[in-house]
Write an enzyme that holds these catalytic residues in place. Structure first.
Site, PDB file in Angstrom:
ATOM      1  N   ARG A 102       0.871  -1.181   0.000  1.00 24.49           N
ATOM      2  CA  ARG A 102       0.000   0.000   0.000  1.00 24.49           C
ATOM      3  C   ARG A 102       0.903   1.225   0.000  1.00 24.49           C
ATOM      4  O   ARG A 102       1.863   1.302   0.779  1.00 24.49           O
ATOM      5  CB  ARG A 102      -0.888  -0.020   1.234  1.00 24.49           C
ATOM      6  CG  ARG A 102      -1.806   1.197   1.437  1.00 24.49           C
ATOM      7  CD  ARG A 102      -2.579   0.949   2.725  1.00 24.49           C
ATOM      8  NE  ARG A 102      -3.593   1.931   3.036  1.00 24.49           N
ATOM      9  CZ  ARG A 102      -3.541   2.771   4.065  1.00 24.49           C
ATOM     10  NH1 ARG A 102      -2.460   2.795   4.857  1.00 24.49           N
ATOM     11  NH2 ARG A 102      -4.527   3.597   4.330  1.00 24.49           N
ATOM     12  N   GLU A 152      -9.163   7.243   6.020  1.00 28.84           N
ATOM     13  CA  GLU A 152      -9.835   7.341   7.325  1.00 28.84           C
ATOM     14  C   GLU A 152     -10.863   8.466   7.318  1.00 28.84           C
ATOM     15  O   GLU A 152     -10.768   9.451   8.047  1.00 28.84           O
ATOM     16  CB  GLU A 152      -8.812   7.517   8.452  1.00 28.84           C
ATOM     17  CG  GLU A 152      -7.921   6.291   8.628  1.00 28.84           C
ATOM     18  CD  GLU A 152      -7.010   6.357   9.834  1.00 28.84           C
ATOM     19  OE1 GLU A 152      -6.687   5.301  10.395  1.00 28.84           O
ATOM     20  OE2 GLU A 152      -6.605   7.488  10.216  1.00 28.84           O
ATOM     21  N   GLU A 155      -4.968  -1.016   7.860  1.00 23.59           N
ATOM     22  CA  GLU A 155      -3.896  -0.477   8.698  1.00 23.59           C
ATOM     23  C   GLU A 155      -3.946  -1.185  10.046  1.00 23.59           C
ATOM     24  O   GLU A 155      -4.999  -1.239  10.681  1.00 23.59           O
ATOM     25  CB  GLU A 155      -4.046   1.026   8.945  1.00 23.59           C
ATOM     26  CG  GLU A 155      -3.759   1.918   7.781  1.00 23.59           C
ATOM     27  CD  GLU A 155      -3.752   3.390   8.192  1.00 23.59           C
ATOM     28  OE1 GLU A 155      -3.463   3.690   9.378  1.00 23.59           O
ATOM     29  OE2 GLU A 155      -4.044   4.234   7.324  1.00 23.59           O
TER      30      GLU A 155
END
Length: 375
Positions: free
Chosen positions: A92, A187, A293
């Site tokens: 990523r 997020e 994450e």
């Protein structure tokens, strides 16, 4: 279970991969066939390669430029090669709009990110591209609009999001490193591109911005296969907040393929909270889920007292990753599709959560996937 866009923009559910590839939706005529396919798929799980074992290595090249040496068995190694040898199959990479315009001066601009993507591709990794739509960090506490867009009205901002996304994806395609998955925002539980797309007050604006990014991915990919679209929030231990977000997102007709969640136990609670939330979200939405994450300290950092299940030690760090991976693989209907460690190769304050000790030696967590794991 897989999902495909229907003509009306809704998702058509398919009972299993075999039916999906055959183009057979769940209609009465094929109900029996699809049920048989489900049994076959349960008896023969998908190859391990279809499950994402990933790492966000966005700081790797910066560490190397700063002279950090990463070692395995006492010898300097390329971190990407080490990860690949230990069965990692995805990387990523985050990208900022213009990091030179921010006080942080982070390295993750277009050229830096494409160069890292080329290194990863050469080793056979799949690529998840994380578009922050900011000049620096975008997270639940801050979603700053890029400086170059700061005075734009909503309509102009939507146009810029589309054009920037299109051009970014096209640049990756031209460089031969087309992402297999794209995160539109980072997020984004509280929205993005504040104040225009800040939640909870601006859902319509936020949906416009997300759809502009998603359409930009499609416009930029050219003849390349369509990347899957991930929507990423951080509420991995908070079912009510996650439902509030995704119910509103779906009500505002934002299409996506994968739900991405961050999990840091010192913010999001213990493993039991994670497992319960992942289970319930899968049953409610029937979308693939990736913990995109996750990280935990190998050295005491004062976080273990905050609802953690593991000691802050090399052994505790590995046990943490094993537990997170098990929680994802336990998601019903094989909808748990991967886990990514955030920054396994880091320096400075982030080194306590990396895969390497203060002398650059690899830690036990690197071997987590040496033994094959299954759903």
């Amino acid at each position: 279970m897989n999902y495909q866009d229907g003509n009306d923009g809704a998702y058509t559910a398919y009972r299993c991969q075999s039916c999906y590839e055959a183009g057979i939706p769940m209609r009465n005529l094929f109900r029996t066939i699809c049920c048989l396919c489900l049994v076959v798929c349960a008896l023969h799980p998908a190859p391990a390669q279809s499950y994402a074992i990933g790492a966000d290595v966005s700081f790797l090249a910066k560490c190397e430029q700063d002279g950090v040496v990463f070692k395995e068995n006492g010898q300097p190694r390329d971190v990407l090669a080490v990860l690949r040898e230990h069965h990692y199959n995805w990387v990523r990479l985050r990208i900022f709009h213009d990091p030179s315009a921010s006080a942080d001066k982070l390295p993750n601009d277009l050229n830096y990110t494409i160069a890292l993507a080329n290194r990863a591709k050469a080793l056979g990794f799949n690529l998840l591209l994380d578009l922050h739509y900011s000049d620096s960090w975008a997270d639940p506490g801050q979603q700053p609009t890029p400086a170059a867009w700061s005075k734009l009205k909503h309509k102009q901002l939507v146009e810029q999001v589309f054009a920037y996304t299109r051009d970014t994806i096209a640049a990756f395609a031209e460089a031969g490193v087309m992402p297999q998955m794209v995160q539109v925002g980072n997020e984004i539980t509280h929205g993005m591109l504040w104040p225009d797309g800040k939640l909870p007050d601006n859902w319509d604006n936020f949906a416009d911005l997300l759809n502009a990014g998603i359409h930009g991915v499609e416009a930029g990919r050219g003849s390349h296969p369509k990347p899957r679209i991930m929507i990423h929030i951080e509420r991995s231990g908070d079912y009510d907040a996650a439902v509030w977000f995704f119910d509103n997102l779906i009500a505002h007709h934002v299409p996506f393929d994968v739900m991405g969640l961050s999990y840091y136990p010192f913010w999001h609670g213990n493993i039991a909270k994670l497992r319960g939330n992942l289970h319930d979200l899968a049953l409610r939405y029937r979308h693939p889920i990736i913990v995109v994450e996750a990280a935990y300290n190998w050295t005491p950092g004062g976080e273990a007292a905050k609802e953690a299940d593991f000691p802050e030690s090399p052994e505790g760090q590995k046990a943490f990753l094993i537990a997170v991976d098990a929680a994802v693989r336990a998601i019903p209907n094989a909808l748990g599709q991967g886990v990514f460690w955030w920054e396994p190769a880091a320096e400075g304050g982030l080194r306590g959560r990396s895969f390497f000790d203060n002398e650059g030696n690899v830690l036990p967590v690197m071997s987590t996937f040496d033994t094959p794991r299954t759903h």
